[in-house]
Design an enzyme around this catalytic site. Structure first.
Site, mmCIF file in Angstrom:
data_model
loop_
_atom_site.group_PDB
_atom_site.id
_atom_site.type_symbol
_atom_site.label_atom_id
_atom_site.label_comp_id
_atom_site.label_asym_id
_atom_site.label_seq_id
_atom_site.Cartn_x
_atom_site.Cartn_y
_atom_site.Cartn_z
ATOM 1 C CE LYS A 185 -1.374 2.018 3.631
ATOM 2 N NZ LYS A 185 -1.936 2.435 4.925
ATOM 3 C CB SER A 186 3.828 2.232 2.004
ATOM 4 O OG SER A 186 3.239 2.090 3.276
ATOM 5 N NE ARG B 261 -5.524 8.466 10.541
ATOM 6 C CZ ARG B 261 -4.897 7.592 9.752
ATOM 7 N NH1 ARG B 261 -5.551 7.022 8.756
ATOM 8 N NH2 ARG B 261 -3.632 7.303 9.946
ATOM 9 C CB SER C 126 1.701 10.955 10.911
ATOM 10 O OG SER C 126 1.740 10.173 9.720
ATOM 11 C CB SER C 127 6.651 9.210 8.856
ATOM 12 O OG SER C 127 5.806 8.201 8.316
ATOM 13 C CD GLU D 236 3.728 -0.159 7.969
ATOM 14 O OE1 GLU D 236 4.094 -0.991 7.134
ATOM 15 O OE2 GLU D 236 3.355 0.982 7.678
ATOM 16 C CG HIS E 130 -1.618 4.940 13.089
ATOM 17 N ND1 HIS E 130 -0.976 4.053 12.250
ATOM 18 C CD2 HIS E 130 -0.677 5.871 13.419
ATOM 19 C CE1 HIS E 130 0.285 4.428 12.071
ATOM 20 N NE2 HIS E 130 0.489 5.517 12.790
ATOM 21 N NE ARG F 287 -0.938 -1.727 9.411
ATOM 22 C CZ ARG F 287 -0.555 -2.356 8.302
ATOM 23 N NH1 ARG F 287 -0.632 -3.677 8.238
ATOM 24 N NH2 ARG F 287 -0.103 -1.687 7.258
ATOM 25 C CE LYS G 54 -6.178 2.211 6.361
ATOM 26 N NZ LYS G 54 -6.667 3.469 5.793
#
Length: 456
Positions: free
Chosen positions: A32-33, A134, A191-192, A342, A369, A417, A442
Protein backbone atom coordinates in the site's frame (compact mmCIF):
# COMPACT_ATOMS: atom_id res chain seq x y z
CA UNK A 1 -12.48 3.05 24.03
CA UNK A 2 -15.28 3.89 21.60
CA UNK A 3 -16.12 1.76 18.60
CA UNK A 4 -17.54 2.72 15.26
CA UNK A 5 -21.09 4.00 15.30
CA UNK A 6 -22.44 1.06 13.30
CA UNK A 7 -20.35 -1.63 15.00
CA UNK A 8 -23.33 -3.36 16.58
CA UNK A 9 -24.88 -3.79 13.13
CA UNK A 10 -21.79 -5.45 11.66
CA UNK A 11 -21.69 -9.23 11.24
CA UNK A 12 -19.37 -11.26 13.43
CA UNK A 13 -16.78 -13.43 11.69
CA UNK A 14 -15.72 -16.67 13.39
CA UNK A 15 -11.94 -16.51 13.52
CA UNK A 16 -10.77 -20.08 12.81
CA UNK A 17 -8.53 -21.79 15.33
CA UNK A 18 -5.52 -23.71 14.03
CA UNK A 19 -6.14 -27.44 14.17
CA UNK A 20 -2.40 -28.15 14.14
CA UNK A 21 0.92 -26.78 12.92
CA UNK A 22 0.67 -24.73 9.75
CA UNK A 23 2.22 -25.57 6.38
CA UNK A 24 1.25 -22.78 4.01
CA UNK A 25 2.42 -20.47 1.26
CA UNK A 26 0.54 -17.17 1.12
CA UNK A 27 0.91 -14.61 -1.68
CA UNK A 28 0.67 -11.04 -0.38
CA UNK A 29 -0.76 -8.23 -2.58
CA UNK A 30 1.28 -5.16 -3.48
CA UNK A 31 2.53 -2.68 -0.91
CA UNK A 32 0.00 0.00 0.00
CA UNK A 33 2.76 2.45 0.93
CA UNK A 34 4.58 1.97 -2.38
CA UNK A 35 1.36 1.80 -4.43
CA UNK A 36 0.08 5.16 -3.21
CA UNK A 37 3.49 6.84 -3.47
CA UNK A 38 3.86 5.60 -7.05
CA UNK A 39 0.36 6.85 -7.89
CA UNK A 40 1.24 10.34 -6.59
CA UNK A 41 4.60 10.41 -8.38
CA UNK A 42 3.05 9.17 -11.63
CA UNK A 43 0.46 11.95 -11.39
CA UNK A 44 3.25 14.52 -10.96
CA UNK A 45 4.99 13.39 -14.15
CA UNK A 46 4.48 14.42 -17.76
CA UNK A 47 3.83 11.08 -19.48
CA UNK A 48 1.92 7.87 -18.70
CA UNK A 49 3.32 5.32 -16.25
CA UNK A 50 2.17 1.69 -15.99
CA UNK A 51 2.21 0.28 -12.45
CA UNK A 52 2.41 -3.52 -12.29
CA UNK A 53 1.24 -5.39 -9.19
CA UNK A 54 -0.53 -2.33 -7.79
CA UNK A 55 -2.53 -3.06 -4.66
CA UNK A 56 -6.26 -2.91 -5.38
CA UNK A 57 -7.85 -2.18 -2.02
CA UNK A 58 -9.97 0.53 -0.47
CA UNK A 59 -6.97 2.80 0.21
CA UNK A 60 -5.65 2.60 -3.34
CA UNK A 61 -9.14 2.96 -4.83
CA UNK A 62 -9.55 6.10 -2.73
CA UNK A 63 -6.20 7.38 -4.01
CA UNK A 64 -7.13 6.72 -7.64
CA UNK A 65 -10.50 8.39 -7.03
CA UNK A 66 -8.78 11.42 -5.53
CA UNK A 67 -6.41 11.69 -8.48
CA UNK A 68 -9.32 11.28 -10.88
CA UNK A 69 -11.05 14.25 -9.25
CA UNK A 70 -7.90 16.28 -10.03
CA UNK A 71 -7.86 15.27 -13.69
CA UNK A 72 -5.52 12.27 -13.57
CA UNK A 73 -6.53 9.14 -15.51
CA UNK A 74 -6.00 5.75 -13.85
CA UNK A 75 -6.84 2.99 -16.33
CA UNK A 76 -6.75 -0.63 -15.14
CA UNK A 77 -5.98 -3.46 -17.54
CA UNK A 78 -9.29 -5.37 -17.86
CA UNK A 79 -7.43 -8.69 -17.91
CA UNK A 80 -5.08 -7.82 -15.02
CA UNK A 81 -6.65 -5.24 -12.68
CA UNK A 82 -3.42 -4.91 -10.69
CA UNK A 83 -1.81 -3.35 -13.80
CA UNK A 84 -2.83 0.33 -13.91
CA UNK A 85 -1.69 3.05 -16.33
CA UNK A 86 -1.60 6.55 -14.84
CA UNK A 87 -1.84 9.53 -17.22
CA UNK A 88 -1.18 13.00 -15.75
CA UNK A 89 -3.31 15.98 -16.81
CA UNK A 90 -2.10 17.92 -19.83
CA UNK A 91 0.40 20.59 -18.87
CA UNK A 92 0.75 19.21 -15.34
CA UNK A 93 -2.02 21.45 -14.01
CA UNK A 94 -4.48 19.65 -11.74
CA UNK A 95 -8.19 20.42 -11.84
CA UNK A 96 -9.48 22.74 -9.17
CA UNK A 97 -13.03 23.25 -7.93
CA UNK A 98 -12.81 19.55 -7.10
CA UNK A 99 -13.98 17.32 -4.26
CA UNK A 100 -11.61 14.67 -2.88
CA UNK A 101 -12.96 11.92 -0.63
CA UNK A 102 -10.23 10.47 1.59
CA UNK A 103 -12.17 7.74 3.38
CA UNK A 104 -9.93 6.71 6.28
CA UNK A 105 -6.74 6.58 4.19
CA UNK A 106 -3.87 8.48 5.77
CA UNK A 107 -1.86 8.54 2.55
CA UNK A 108 -4.78 10.13 0.68
CA UNK A 109 -5.58 12.77 3.27
CA UNK A 110 -1.89 13.66 3.77
CA UNK A 111 -0.37 13.21 0.29
CA UNK A 112 -3.05 14.60 -2.03
CA UNK A 113 -3.40 18.09 -0.44
CA UNK A 114 0.09 18.90 -1.70
CA UNK A 115 -1.12 18.41 -5.28
CA UNK A 116 -3.62 21.22 -4.68
CA UNK A 117 -0.66 23.64 -4.84
CA UNK A 118 -0.65 22.99 -8.59
CA UNK A 119 -4.42 23.05 -9.18
CA UNK A 120 -6.30 25.76 -11.05
CA UNK A 121 -8.74 26.32 -8.20
CA UNK A 122 -9.66 25.27 -4.65
CA UNK A 123 -9.83 21.58 -3.71
CA UNK A 124 -12.20 20.36 -1.00
CA UNK A 125 -11.27 17.36 1.17
CA UNK A 126 -13.58 15.16 3.25
CA UNK A 127 -13.55 11.61 4.58
CA UNK A 128 -15.11 8.97 6.81
CA UNK A 129 -16.43 10.08 10.19
CA UNK A 130 -13.53 8.25 11.89
CA UNK A 131 -11.10 10.29 9.77
CA UNK A 132 -12.24 13.50 11.48
CA UNK A 133 -10.20 12.46 14.53
CA UNK A 134 -6.94 12.00 12.60
CA UNK A 135 -4.39 14.83 12.86
CA UNK A 136 -3.75 16.83 9.69
CA UNK A 137 -2.46 20.22 10.83
CA UNK A 138 1.32 19.79 10.29
CA UNK A 139 1.02 19.05 6.56
CA UNK A 140 -1.55 21.82 6.11
CA UNK A 141 0.65 24.25 8.06
CA UNK A 142 3.39 23.32 5.61
CA UNK A 143 1.15 24.10 2.64
CA UNK A 144 0.26 27.46 4.19
CA UNK A 145 3.97 28.21 4.54
CA UNK A 146 4.18 27.54 0.79
CA UNK A 147 1.47 30.13 0.07
CA UNK A 148 -1.70 28.03 0.03
CA UNK A 149 -4.82 28.99 1.96
CA UNK A 150 -6.50 26.38 4.16
CA UNK A 151 -10.09 26.76 5.32
CA UNK A 152 -11.33 24.33 7.97
CA UNK A 153 -14.99 23.30 7.92
CA UNK A 154 -14.92 21.72 11.39
CA UNK A 155 -12.22 21.39 14.01
CA UNK A 156 -8.98 23.18 13.13
CA UNK A 157 -6.29 20.78 11.95
CA UNK A 158 -8.76 18.05 10.98
CA UNK A 159 -10.93 17.01 8.04
CA UNK A 160 -12.97 18.43 6.34
CA UNK A 161 -11.07 21.37 4.83
CA UNK A 162 -10.44 23.25 1.57
CA UNK A 163 -7.01 24.00 0.13
CA UNK A 164 -6.82 26.98 -2.22
CA UNK A 165 -3.61 27.19 -4.26
CA UNK A 166 -1.56 30.37 -4.08
CA UNK A 167 -1.67 32.98 -6.81
CA UNK A 168 1.42 32.79 -8.98
CA UNK A 169 3.17 35.82 -7.46
CA UNK A 170 2.52 34.61 -3.94
CA UNK A 171 3.65 31.14 -4.86
CA UNK A 172 6.96 32.42 -6.22
CA UNK A 173 7.54 34.37 -3.00
CA UNK A 174 6.53 31.55 -0.66
CA UNK A 175 8.29 28.84 -2.63
CA UNK A 176 11.79 30.23 -2.28
CA UNK A 177 13.98 32.32 -4.51
CA UNK A 178 17.00 31.96 -6.73
CA UNK A 179 19.07 32.20 -3.55
CA UNK A 180 17.56 29.06 -2.07
CA UNK A 181 14.61 26.70 -1.73
CA UNK A 182 11.35 27.23 0.08
CA UNK A 183 11.94 26.52 3.77
CA UNK A 184 9.15 24.80 5.71
CA UNK A 185 9.20 23.87 9.41
CA UNK A 186 6.63 21.49 10.89
CA UNK A 187 6.34 19.14 13.87
CA UNK A 188 5.80 15.71 12.33
CA UNK A 189 5.91 13.77 15.61
CA UNK A 190 2.36 12.53 15.00
CA UNK A 191 3.05 10.89 11.64
CA UNK A 192 5.86 10.49 9.12
CA UNK A 193 3.20 11.06 6.43
CA UNK A 194 3.29 14.80 7.09
CA UNK A 195 6.93 14.90 5.96
CA UNK A 196 6.37 12.54 3.04
CA UNK A 197 3.34 14.49 1.81
CA UNK A 198 5.41 17.66 1.48
CA UNK A 199 8.55 15.99 0.11
CA UNK A 200 6.57 14.36 -2.71
CA UNK A 201 5.72 17.77 -4.21
CA UNK A 202 9.05 19.45 -3.40
CA UNK A 203 10.58 19.08 -6.86
CA UNK A 204 7.61 20.85 -8.48
CA UNK A 205 8.20 24.01 -6.42
CA UNK A 206 10.05 26.72 -8.39
CA UNK A 207 13.17 26.51 -6.22
CA UNK A 208 12.69 23.19 -4.45
CA UNK A 209 12.04 22.52 -0.79
CA UNK A 210 13.98 22.42 2.47
CA UNK A 211 11.89 20.75 5.17
CA UNK A 212 12.67 20.90 8.90
CA UNK A 213 11.03 18.56 11.43
CA UNK A 214 10.90 20.47 14.71
CA UNK A 215 9.91 17.53 16.93
CA UNK A 216 12.43 15.55 18.93
CA UNK A 217 11.43 12.12 17.53
CA UNK A 218 10.79 11.06 13.96
CA UNK A 219 8.22 8.26 13.80
CA UNK A 220 8.37 5.63 11.05
CA UNK A 221 11.65 6.94 9.66
CA UNK A 222 11.82 4.04 7.15
CA UNK A 223 8.66 5.40 5.51
CA UNK A 224 10.39 8.76 4.98
CA UNK A 225 13.41 6.95 3.58
CA UNK A 226 11.01 5.15 1.23
CA UNK A 227 9.68 8.52 0.03
CA UNK A 228 13.19 9.85 -0.55
CA UNK A 229 14.17 6.70 -2.47
CA UNK A 230 11.00 6.83 -4.59
CA UNK A 231 11.58 10.50 -5.42
CA UNK A 232 15.11 9.72 -6.56
CA UNK A 233 13.82 6.78 -8.61
CA UNK A 234 11.51 9.28 -10.31
CA UNK A 235 14.41 11.49 -11.35
CA UNK A 236 14.20 14.00 -8.53
CA UNK A 237 17.16 14.83 -6.31
CA UNK A 238 16.16 14.35 -2.66
CA UNK A 239 18.56 14.20 0.28
CA UNK A 240 18.23 13.74 4.02
CA UNK A 241 20.16 14.89 7.08
CA UNK A 242 18.39 12.67 9.59
CA UNK A 243 20.53 13.80 12.52
CA UNK A 244 19.41 17.38 11.88
CA UNK A 245 15.87 16.21 11.00
CA UNK A 246 16.11 18.07 7.70
CA UNK A 247 15.26 16.99 4.14
CA UNK A 248 15.86 18.77 0.85
CA UNK A 249 14.40 18.28 -2.62
CA UNK A 250 15.96 20.13 -5.53
CA UNK A 251 13.69 21.70 -8.17
CA UNK A 252 13.19 19.71 -11.34
CA UNK A 253 10.97 17.30 -13.20
CA UNK A 254 9.46 14.17 -11.67
CA UNK A 255 9.02 11.16 -13.93
CA UNK A 256 8.84 7.50 -12.97
CA UNK A 257 10.02 4.93 -15.54
CA UNK A 258 7.44 3.79 -18.09
CA UNK A 259 6.83 0.56 -16.12
CA UNK A 260 7.16 0.10 -12.37
CA UNK A 261 6.71 -3.18 -10.46
CA UNK A 262 5.23 -2.87 -6.95
CA UNK A 263 6.73 -5.04 -4.18
CA UNK A 264 4.40 -7.15 -1.99
CA UNK A 265 3.29 -5.38 1.19
CA UNK A 266 5.73 -6.70 3.79
CA UNK A 267 3.77 -5.24 6.71
CA UNK A 268 0.68 -7.07 5.50
CA UNK A 269 2.79 -10.24 5.59
CA UNK A 270 3.11 -9.85 9.37
CA UNK A 271 -0.19 -11.55 10.35
CA UNK A 272 0.60 -14.54 8.11
CA UNK A 273 4.25 -15.02 9.02
CA UNK A 274 3.42 -14.28 12.65
CA UNK A 275 0.81 -17.05 12.53
CA UNK A 276 3.66 -19.57 12.32
CA UNK A 277 4.75 -18.55 15.83
CA UNK A 278 1.25 -18.66 17.29
CA UNK A 279 0.13 -21.94 15.73
CA UNK A 280 3.50 -23.54 15.08
CA UNK A 281 4.63 -24.95 11.76
CA UNK A 282 5.84 -23.00 8.74
CA UNK A 283 4.54 -20.18 6.55
CA UNK A 284 6.16 -18.92 3.37
CA UNK A 285 5.62 -15.63 1.51
CA UNK A 286 6.90 -15.47 -2.09
CA UNK A 287 8.57 -12.54 -3.89
CA UNK A 288 10.30 -11.30 -0.75
CA UNK A 289 12.78 -8.60 -1.88
CA UNK A 290 16.48 -8.84 -1.07
CA UNK A 291 16.52 -5.14 -0.19
CA UNK A 292 13.58 -2.88 0.49
CA UNK A 293 12.61 0.52 1.85
CA UNK A 294 9.49 -0.95 3.49
CA UNK A 295 9.48 -0.98 7.32
CA UNK A 296 8.01 -4.47 7.07
CA UNK A 297 11.41 -5.61 5.86
CA UNK A 298 12.44 -5.57 9.53
CA UNK A 299 9.80 -8.18 10.38
CA UNK A 300 11.93 -11.35 9.88
CA UNK A 301 14.51 -10.11 12.38
CA UNK A 302 11.81 -9.33 14.93
CA UNK A 303 10.31 -12.82 14.54
CA UNK A 304 13.75 -14.37 15.05
CA UNK A 305 14.06 -12.42 18.31
CA UNK A 306 10.80 -14.10 19.40
CA UNK A 307 12.18 -17.58 18.70
CA UNK A 308 11.29 -18.29 15.07
CA UNK A 309 13.64 -19.79 12.51
CA UNK A 310 13.72 -17.58 9.41
CA UNK A 311 15.20 -18.43 6.02
CA UNK A 312 15.02 -17.05 2.47
CA UNK A 313 14.98 -20.00 0.04
CA UNK A 314 14.82 -19.45 -3.71
CA UNK A 315 12.83 -21.68 -6.05
CA UNK A 316 12.49 -21.19 -9.81
CA UNK A 317 13.81 -17.65 -9.51
CA UNK A 318 11.37 -16.68 -6.75
CA UNK A 319 12.72 -15.62 -3.35
CA UNK A 320 10.64 -16.62 -0.31
CA UNK A 321 10.61 -15.58 3.32
CA UNK A 322 9.98 -18.74 5.33
CA UNK A 323 9.19 -18.69 9.05
CA UNK A 324 9.21 -21.87 11.16
CA UNK A 325 8.32 -22.23 14.83
CA UNK A 326 7.47 -24.84 17.45
CA UNK A 327 4.94 -22.42 18.94
CA UNK A 328 7.15 -21.31 21.83
CA UNK A 329 7.38 -17.51 21.86
CA UNK A 330 9.97 -15.39 23.69
CA UNK A 331 9.09 -12.01 25.16
CA UNK A 332 11.17 -9.08 23.92
CA UNK A 333 11.75 -7.16 27.16
CA UNK A 334 12.24 -3.47 26.36
CA UNK A 335 11.92 -3.24 22.58
CA UNK A 336 12.08 -0.03 20.52
CA UNK A 337 9.66 -0.31 17.60
CA UNK A 338 10.04 3.28 16.35
CA UNK A 339 11.19 2.10 12.92
CA UNK A 340 8.18 -0.11 12.18
CA UNK A 341 5.22 0.94 14.31
CA UNK A 342 2.68 -0.21 11.73
CA UNK A 343 3.39 -3.86 12.54
CA UNK A 344 2.84 -3.29 16.27
CA UNK A 345 -0.65 -4.90 16.26
CA UNK A 346 0.72 -8.10 14.67
CA UNK A 347 3.64 -8.26 17.09
CA UNK A 348 1.26 -7.59 19.98
CA UNK A 349 -0.91 -10.56 18.95
CA UNK A 350 2.13 -12.86 19.01
CA UNK A 351 3.39 -11.46 22.32
CA UNK A 352 0.08 -12.19 24.08
CA UNK A 353 1.34 -15.82 24.07
CA UNK A 354 4.97 -15.03 24.99
CA UNK A 355 6.87 -16.40 27.97
CA UNK A 356 8.04 -13.03 29.30
CA UNK A 357 7.16 -9.33 29.53
CA UNK A 358 7.48 -7.01 26.53
CA UNK A 359 7.48 -3.21 26.54
CA UNK A 360 7.03 -1.99 22.95
CA UNK A 361 8.23 1.63 22.85
CA UNK A 362 8.61 4.37 20.25
CA UNK A 363 5.02 3.95 19.06
CA UNK A 364 3.13 6.70 20.85
CA UNK A 365 2.14 8.08 17.44
CA UNK A 366 -0.14 5.04 16.97
CA UNK A 367 -2.70 6.93 19.05
CA UNK A 368 -3.37 8.99 15.90
CA UNK A 369 -3.80 6.15 13.40
CA UNK A 370 -7.13 4.77 12.10
CA UNK A 371 -8.03 4.53 15.77
CA UNK A 372 -6.05 5.01 18.98
CA UNK A 373 -4.28 1.71 18.41
CA UNK A 374 -2.60 1.60 21.80
CA UNK A 375 -5.88 1.95 23.67
CA UNK A 376 -7.56 -0.47 21.28
CA UNK A 377 -4.85 -3.10 21.73
CA UNK A 378 -5.06 -2.84 25.52
CA UNK A 379 -8.86 -3.14 25.41
CA UNK A 380 -8.85 -6.19 23.14
CA UNK A 381 -6.00 -8.02 24.88
CA UNK A 382 -7.84 -7.50 28.16
CA UNK A 383 -11.09 -8.69 26.53
CA UNK A 384 -9.64 -12.17 25.91
CA UNK A 385 -8.11 -12.43 29.40
CA UNK A 386 -4.63 -11.09 28.67
CA UNK A 387 -2.77 -8.39 30.56
CA UNK A 388 -1.65 -5.19 28.84
CA UNK A 389 -1.32 -1.50 29.55
CA UNK A 390 -0.40 1.71 27.82
CA UNK A 391 3.02 3.30 28.30
CA UNK A 392 3.67 7.00 27.63
CA UNK A 393 5.28 5.99 24.33
CA UNK A 394 4.07 2.47 23.79
CA UNK A 395 2.50 -0.73 25.03
CA UNK A 396 3.19 -3.21 27.85
CA UNK A 397 2.20 -6.86 27.38
CA UNK A 398 2.58 -9.31 30.26
CA UNK A 399 2.54 -13.12 30.06
CA UNK A 400 -0.48 -14.93 31.47
CA UNK A 401 -1.22 -18.64 31.99
CA UNK A 402 -2.74 -20.18 28.87
CA UNK A 403 -5.88 -21.11 30.79
CA UNK A 404 -6.69 -17.46 31.44
CA UNK A 405 -7.21 -16.66 27.77
CA UNK A 406 -10.78 -17.15 26.61
CA UNK A 407 -13.18 -16.63 23.72
CA UNK A 408 -14.63 -13.16 23.10
CA UNK A 409 -16.30 -10.99 20.48
CA UNK A 410 -13.56 -8.59 19.44
CA UNK A 411 -13.93 -5.04 18.18
CA UNK A 412 -11.98 -3.64 15.21
CA UNK A 413 -12.61 0.13 15.53
CA UNK A 414 -12.78 0.48 11.70
CA UNK A 415 -9.06 -0.39 11.74
CA UNK A 416 -7.77 -3.08 9.38
CA UNK A 417 -4.79 -3.94 11.58
CA UNK A 418 -7.03 -4.48 14.62
CA UNK A 419 -9.04 -6.97 12.55
CA UNK A 420 -5.95 -8.97 11.56
CA UNK A 421 -4.72 -8.76 15.17
CA UNK A 422 -7.97 -10.38 16.34
CA UNK A 423 -7.73 -13.12 13.70
CA UNK A 424 -4.21 -13.94 14.91
CA UNK A 425 -5.43 -14.34 18.50
CA UNK A 426 -8.15 -16.66 17.24
CA UNK A 427 -5.55 -19.14 15.99
CA UNK A 428 -4.83 -20.20 19.59
CA UNK A 429 -7.99 -19.03 21.38
CA UNK A 430 -11.04 -21.00 20.13
CA UNK A 431 -14.28 -19.06 19.94
CA UNK A 432 -12.92 -15.64 19.00
CA UNK A 433 -15.32 -13.70 16.79
CA UNK A 434 -14.37 -10.52 14.97
CA UNK A 435 -16.74 -7.64 14.39
CA UNK A 436 -16.49 -5.96 10.96
CA UNK A 437 -13.68 -8.08 9.54
CA UNK A 438 -14.50 -6.36 6.22
CA UNK A 439 -12.46 -3.38 7.39
CA UNK A 440 -9.44 -5.39 6.17
CA UNK A 441 -10.44 -4.34 2.63
CA UNK A 442 -8.47 -1.18 3.35
CA UNK A 443 -5.26 -3.04 2.40
CA UNK A 444 -6.19 -6.74 1.96
CA UNK A 445 -9.25 -7.06 -0.28
CA UNK A 446 -9.61 -10.82 0.37
CA UNK A 447 -8.21 -11.22 3.86
CA UNK A 448 -10.66 -13.95 4.93
CA UNK A 449 -9.88 -15.96 1.79
CA UNK A 450 -6.15 -15.58 2.41
CA UNK A 451 -6.64 -16.65 6.04
CA UNK A 452 -8.47 -19.75 4.85
CA UNK A 453 -5.51 -20.51 2.56
CA UNK A 454 -3.17 -20.10 5.52
CA UNK A 455 -5.13 -22.74 7.46
CA UNK A 456 -5.38 -25.12 4.51
Amino acid sequence: MTTTSNATAEALWDAPAAAGPLNATVTIPGSKSLSNRYLILAALGSKPVTLIGLLRSRDTELMMGALGALGVRCDADPATPTTVTVTPPAGGRFHGDADVYCGLAGTVMRFVPGLALFADGPVRFDGDEQAYARPMKPVLDGLEQLGATVEYHGEEGKLPFTVTPPKSAAAESAAGSAAGPAVVSIDSSGSSQFISGLLLVGARLPHGLELHHTGEKTPSLPHIRMTVADLNAAGAHATADEAARTWRVEPGSVQLPDRVVVEPDLSNAAPFLGAALIAGGSVRVPHWPETTTQPGGLLPGYLERMGAQVSFPEENGVRYCEVRSDGHIHGLGDFDLTAAGEIAPSLAAILVFADALTNLTGIGHLRGHETNRLAALVAEITRVGGTAGELPDGLRIEPVPAGRLHAADMETYADHRMATFAAMLGLRIPGVRVRDVATTRKTLPDFTGMWATLLG
